[in-house]
Design a protein around this motif. Structure first.
Motif, PDB file in Angstrom:
ATOM      1  N   VAL A 145       0.834  -1.201   0.000  1.00 52.99           N
ATOM      2  CA  VAL A 145       0.000   0.000   0.000  1.00 52.99           C
ATOM      3  C   VAL A 145       0.873   1.256   0.000  1.00 52.99           C
ATOM      4  CG1 VAL A 145      -1.627   1.364   1.380  1.00 52.99           C
ATOM      5  CG2 VAL A 145      -2.045  -1.071   1.000  1.00 52.99           C
ATOM      6  N   ARG A 146       1.886   1.288   0.875  1.00 53.61           N
ATOM      7  CA  ARG A 146       2.783   2.460   0.927  1.00 53.61           C
ATOM      8  C   ARG A 146       3.438   2.716  -0.417  1.00 53.61           C
ATOM      9  NH1 ARG A 146       4.399  -0.002   5.320  1.00 53.61           N
ATOM     10  NH2 ARG A 146       6.408  -0.593   4.469  1.00 53.61           N
ATOM     11  N   HIS A 187       2.619   1.517  -3.436  1.00 47.26           N
ATOM     12  CA  HIS A 187       1.660   1.826  -4.497  1.00 47.26           C
ATOM     13  C   HIS A 187       1.164   3.258  -4.367  1.00 47.26           C
ATOM     14  CE1 HIS A 187       1.323  -1.944  -6.663  1.00 47.26           C
ATOM     15  NE2 HIS A 187       1.444  -2.564  -5.514  1.00 47.26           N
ATOM     16  N   ASP A 188       0.934   3.720  -3.146  1.00 43.20           N
ATOM     17  CA  ASP A 188       0.547   5.121  -2.945  1.00 43.20           C
ATOM     18  C   ASP A 188       1.655   6.048  -3.436  1.00 43.20           C
ATOM     19  OD1 ASP A 188      -1.865   4.358  -1.842  1.00 43.20           O
ATOM     20  OD2 ASP A 188      -1.287   4.811   0.231  1.00 43.20           O
ATOM     21  N   GLY A 227       1.902   6.116  -7.212  1.00 39.36           N
ATOM     22  CA  GLY A 227       0.667   6.542  -7.846  1.00 39.36           C
ATOM     23  C   GLY A 227      -0.108   5.430  -8.518  1.00 39.36           C
ATOM     24  N   ASP A 273      -2.813   2.453  -8.195  1.00 43.43           N
ATOM     25  CA  ASP A 273      -3.936   2.108  -7.332  1.00 43.43           C
ATOM     26  C   ASP A 273      -3.812   0.641  -6.935  1.00 43.43           C
ATOM     27  OD1 ASP A 273      -6.321   2.166  -5.959  1.00 43.43           O
ATOM     28  OD2 ASP A 273      -7.535   1.858  -7.756  1.00 43.43           O
TER      29      ASP A 273
END
Length: 113
Positions: free
Chosen positions: A99-100, A102-103, A106, A108
């Motif tokens: 998640v970190r 991918h955030d 950019g 999703d």
């Protein structure tokens, strides 16, 4: 090979590749190898799609913005270091990592909670 053996072999292989990203001469090329290895476990490793997407985003960065190659490679090295430090048996830790990153890139993330 059983699914759990395949995933264990994949995780060991990606640890080796992550080490090469950090310490080798061609982080970009090795990142492509991470993507290739991940294709083999799409049906057996629940995080395969997200791992592939992450390394795809990092390698795309080099391909689409060649003037930012050094920056993108620096982030590949950071992602690889974190991958090496992860307890891959801890699903929450793996999800958090994905998640970190991918955030950050950019992308999703399709990380299930």
């Amino acid at each position: 090979m059983r699914d759990d053996e395949m995933v264990s072999a994949y995780l060991e292989h990606t640890r080796h590749l992550a080490h090469k990203v950090v310490h080798g001469a061609d982080p970009y090329g090795t990142a492509l190898c991470v993507m290739g290895a991940t294709l083999d476990v799409f049906t057996t490793y629940e995080h395969a799609g997200d791992v592939y997407g992450l390394w795809g985003a990092l390698t795309d960065w080099v391909e689409l913005k060649p003037d930012e190659e050094a920056l993108a490679v620096g982030h590949m090295v950071s992602a690889a270091r974190e991958w090496l430090a992860l307890d891959h048996e801890d699903d929450d830790a793996v999800r958090g990592y994905l998640v970190r990153w991918h955030d950050f890139v950019g992308y999703d993330a399709n990380v299930v909670g």
